[in-house]
Design a protein around this motif. Structure first.
Motif, PDB file in Angstrom:
ATOM      1  N   GLY A  36      41.857  56.696  63.740  1.00 36.20           N
ATOM      2  CA  GLY A  36      43.026  57.168  64.436  1.00 36.20           C
ATOM      3  C   GLY A  36      44.311  57.246  63.574  1.00 36.20           C
ATOM      4  O   GLY A  36      45.278  58.051  63.801  1.00 36.20           O
ATOM      5  N   VAL A  37      44.357  56.225  62.424  1.00 38.44           N
ATOM      6  CA  VAL A  37      45.453  56.086  61.725  1.00 38.44           C
ATOM      7  C   VAL A  37      45.471  56.985  60.485  1.00 38.44           C
ATOM      8  O   VAL A  37      46.049  58.055  60.279  1.00 38.44           O
ATOM      9  CB  VAL A  37      45.731  54.725  61.279  1.00 38.44           C
ATOM     10  N   SER A  38      44.459  56.742  59.620  1.00 41.51           N
ATOM     11  CA  SER A  38      44.453  57.468  58.318  1.00 41.51           C
ATOM     12  C   SER A  38      44.002  58.884  58.484  1.00 41.51           C
ATOM     13  O   SER A  38      44.282  59.710  57.680  1.00 41.51           O
ATOM     14  CB  SER A  38      43.512  56.555  57.337  1.00 41.51           C
ATOM     15  N   LEU A  39      43.117  59.051  59.517  1.00 43.25           N
ATOM     16  CA  LEU A  39      42.508  60.569  59.776  1.00 43.25           C
ATOM     17  C   LEU A  39      43.407  61.386  60.797  1.00 43.25           C
ATOM     18  O   LEU A  39      43.634  62.522  60.690  1.00 43.25           O
ATOM     19  CB  LEU A  39      41.345  60.593  59.924  1.00 43.25           C
ATOM     20  N   GLY A  40      43.818  60.558  61.931  1.00 48.44           N
ATOM     21  CA  GLY A  40      44.537  61.412  62.841  1.00 48.44           C
ATOM     22  C   GLY A  40      46.111  61.507  62.714  1.00 48.44           C
ATOM     23  O   GLY A  40      46.735  62.612  62.637  1.00 48.44           O
ATOM     24  N   ALA A  41      46.521  60.220  62.391  1.00 49.19           N
ATOM     25  CA  ALA A  41      48.116  60.409  62.449  1.00 49.19           C
ATOM     26  C   ALA A  41      48.457  60.616  60.927  1.00 49.19           C
ATOM     27  O   ALA A  41      49.655  61.119  60.845  1.00 49.19           O
ATOM     28  CB  ALA A  41      48.714  59.152  62.960  1.00 49.19           C
ATOM     29  N   MET A  42      47.992  60.165  60.016  1.00 46.79           N
ATOM     30  CA  MET A  42      48.437  60.143  58.442  1.00 46.79           C
ATOM     31  C   MET A  42      48.713  61.611  58.046  1.00 46.79           C
ATOM     32  O   MET A  42      49.813  61.971  57.524  1.00 46.79           O
ATOM     33  CB  MET A  42      47.700  59.404  57.736  1.00 46.79           C
TER      34      MET A  42
ATOM     35  N   CYS B 248      51.407  56.605  67.351  1.00 43.51           N
ATOM     36  CA  CYS B 248      51.410  55.033  67.068  1.00 43.51           C
ATOM     37  C   CYS B 248      51.490  54.317  68.083  1.00 43.51           C
ATOM     38  O   CYS B 248      51.134  52.864  67.697  1.00 43.51           O
ATOM     39  CB  CYS B 248      52.989  55.161  66.492  1.00 43.51           C
ATOM     40  N   SER B 249      51.591  54.528  69.281  1.00 44.52           N
ATOM     41  CA  SER B 249      51.516  53.760  70.479  1.00 44.52           C
ATOM     42  C   SER B 249      50.152  53.492  70.930  1.00 44.52           C
ATOM     43  O   SER B 249      50.022  52.659  71.631  1.00 44.52           O
ATOM     44  CB  SER B 249      52.441  54.077  71.624  1.00 44.52           C
ATOM     45  N   GLY B 250      49.309  54.317  70.508  1.00 42.74           N
ATOM     46  CA  GLY B 250      47.738  54.458  70.976  1.00 42.74           C
ATOM     47  C   GLY B 250      47.749  55.113  72.216  1.00 42.74           C
ATOM     48  O   GLY B 250      46.834  55.312  73.003  1.00 42.74           O
ATOM     49  N   GLU B 251      48.760  55.953  72.743  1.00 43.78           N
ATOM     50  CA  GLU B 251      48.718  56.642  74.036  1.00 43.78           C
ATOM     51  C   GLU B 251      47.741  57.876  73.757  1.00 43.78           C
ATOM     52  O   GLU B 251      47.087  58.248  74.825  1.00 43.78           O
ATOM     53  CB  GLU B 251      50.379  57.377  74.173  1.00 43.78           C
ATOM     54  N   ILE B 252      47.649  58.308  72.621  1.00 43.06           N
ATOM     55  CA  ILE B 252      46.764  59.430  72.322  1.00 43.06           C
ATOM     56  C   ILE B 252      46.239  59.161  70.894  1.00 43.06           C
ATOM     57  O   ILE B 252      46.675  58.259  70.433  1.00 43.06           O
ATOM     58  CB  ILE B 252      47.319  60.904  72.264  1.00 43.06           C
ATOM     59  N   LEU B 253      44.961  59.780  70.664  1.00 45.98           N
ATOM     60  CA  LEU B 253      44.356  59.508  69.346  1.00 45.98           C
ATOM     61  C   LEU B 253      44.367  60.790  68.646  1.00 45.98           C
ATOM     62  O   LEU B 253      44.182  61.823  69.439  1.00 45.98           O
ATOM     63  CB  LEU B 253      42.860  58.964  69.679  1.00 45.98           C
ATOM     64  N   GLY B 254      44.320  60.674  67.374  1.00 44.07           N
ATOM     65  CA  GLY B 254      44.139  62.178  66.638  1.00 44.07           C
ATOM     66  C   GLY B 254      42.765  62.151  65.839  1.00 44.07           C
ATOM     67  O   GLY B 254      42.271  60.989  65.683  1.00 44.07           O
ATOM     68  N   ALA B 255      42.432  63.428  65.744  1.00 41.00           N
ATOM     69  CA  ALA B 255      41.125  63.556  64.684  1.00 41.00           C
ATOM     70  C   ALA B 255      41.413  64.230  63.639  1.00 41.00           C
ATOM     71  O   ALA B 255      42.116  65.000  63.694  1.00 41.00           O
ATOM     72  CB  ALA B 255      40.101  63.615  65.686  1.00 41.00           C
ATOM     73  N   PHE B 256      40.542  64.445  62.719  1.00 36.72           N
ATOM     74  CA  PHE B 256      40.657  65.316  61.447  1.00 36.72           C
ATOM     75  C   PHE B 256      39.216  65.860  61.289  1.00 36.72           C
ATOM     76  O   PHE B 256      38.175  65.294  60.932  1.00 36.72           O
ATOM     77  CB  PHE B 256      40.716  64.230  60.425  1.00 36.72           C
ATOM     78  N   GLY B 257      39.311  67.234  61.766  1.00 35.73           N
ATOM     79  CA  GLY B 257      38.007  68.055  61.542  1.00 35.73           C
ATOM     80  C   GLY B 257      37.946  68.696  60.292  1.00 35.73           C
ATOM     81  O   GLY B 257      38.465  69.752  59.941  1.00 35.73           O
TER      82      GLY B 257
END
Length: 388
Positions: A92-98, A117-126
């Protein structure tokens, strides 16, 4: 020059806070989630409320104003108890948000980072594809400009993507071929695809050996349309971008692997004191003592490795080689410690009710994900000036 390698007070306070959370909140519940192959939404929400997803990001974007060392500390403490929760944070941090933070426009940062940053949503890295794993330059997913609508049209597929199909996944950053050089080489770009975009399909969760309480899926893109403004960074620079992201991510995975290795020590010491055979604790046997001592040695050295790489990153120094070394070594010792911890536990180590069984299942992927051990050796050799 300071030779004091102890954590600064603020980092030690973070470590203790996450350690307490891992033991009091994660440990009692995660085994059931793991056995049901179920994503632990409430635990993840609590991690968001603690600010863990915002650790290395500036406060102006909703982050905690910390650094990559802080992220690694949190990952290690979580992984001492469970790797599914730890990898959810890491991805969530290094691949989603970074990627958004490193390469996004100011508008993209303000749109996405506060919720990430709040964890409301998650990001992913395709990034990974069925035919493009270690050879990420072999990407076949394409994104074609439609100037009449001002949109990218994306077609292709991705596999093994963490955090990509949860109920709170907000976006996936996708690498795609957006053109060719004069020499015919693919130009790879990174493009933000929000969850729910028409044509963006998320498959059912994989049936995995480990990390069973984390979300990992295959993605497909069929004429997926997103605005030109969703391009992340400069067109054609996606390959360079994900190399940087993976360099940083290897430090995070090394911290996670160190946590798993240390968790194996924790459980083995506890079991060796409690388990009796032939009228005495098995920890009285020198064979067990030496095995656990070796496990502690590995975890200790792995910790020094990832913290050194993280410190170099924080200081703005070159860290590619150190990150590769840390990831290579820590993943190896995680597998070694998980094997030895299972052996110490005997038949109980083969029972899923014991944490070491989960650690054993979770350890192997650490030698594969975010660059296989073979890739790490290749990177180290290149940094030493050796080229094939």
């Amino acid at each position: 020059m300071s030779l004091d390698h102890r954590l600064a007070p603020e980092h030690e306070e973070l470590r203790r806070t996450v350690e307490e959370f891992a033991h009091d909140v994660v440990a009692p519940k995660i085994g059931d989630f793991y056995e049901r192959h179920e994503f632990p939404y409430e635990i993840v929400r609590e991690m968001g409320r603690m600010g863990l997803f915002g650790l290395p990001f500036p406060e102006e974007y909703g982050g905690m104003g910390g650094d990559y060392l802080a992220l690694g500390i949190a990952l290690e403490e979580l992984a001492r108890v469970d790797s599914s929760v730890a990898i959810t944070l890491e991805a969530g941090v290094s691949l989603g948000a970074m990627p958004v933070f490193r390469f996004g426009t100011e508008e993209q940062k303000r749109e996405w980072l506060p919720r990430l940053c709040s964890g409301e949503i998650l990001g992913a890295f395709g990034l990974t594809e069925p035919d493009a794993g270690s050879d990420a330059g072999g990407t076949k997913t394409t994104a074609v400009r439609d100037d009449s609508t001002g949109e990218w049209v994306i077609n292709g597929s991705k596999c093994f993507i963490t955090n990509s199909g949860t109920d709170i996944t907000g976006l996936v950053t996708v690498t795609a071929v957006t053109g060719r050089t004069d020499a015919g080489k693919p130009l790879i770009s990174s493009i933000i695809v929000p969850s729910g975009t028409p044509g963006f399909t998320v498959a059912a969760p994989y049936s995995k050996v480990g990390w069973n309480a984390s979300d990992t899926r295959e993605l497909s893109f069929s004429d997926v349309r997103v605005p030109f403004a969703n391009l992340l960074g400069e067109e054609g620079r996606g390959y360079a971008q994900f190399l940087r992201i993976l360099d940083e991510g290897r430090i995070a995975i090394a911290a996670l692997a160190t946590g798993l290795a240390q968790g194996c020590v924790d459980e083995s010491v506890k079991y060796a004191k409690e388990r009796h055979a032939f009228g005495r604790p098995i920890g009285d046997n020198q064979a067990i003592q030496f095995k656990i001592a070796d496990m502690e040695m590995r975890a200790h050295m792995a910790r020094i490795g990832w913290r050194d790489a993280a410190s170099r990153l924080v200081l703005g120094e070159p860290f590619k080689k150190e990150a590769a070394l840390a990831k290579l070594y820590s993943s190896t010792v995680a597998v070694d410690n998980a094997r030895d911890a299972t052996q110490i536990h005997g038949g109980y180590g083969f029972m899923n009710e014991y944490p070491v069984a989960r650690m054993w299942r979770d350890s192997k992927i650490l030698e594969i994900g975010e660059g296989t051990s073979e890739v790490q050796r290749m990177l180290v050799a290149r940094e030493l000036g050796l080229h094939s």
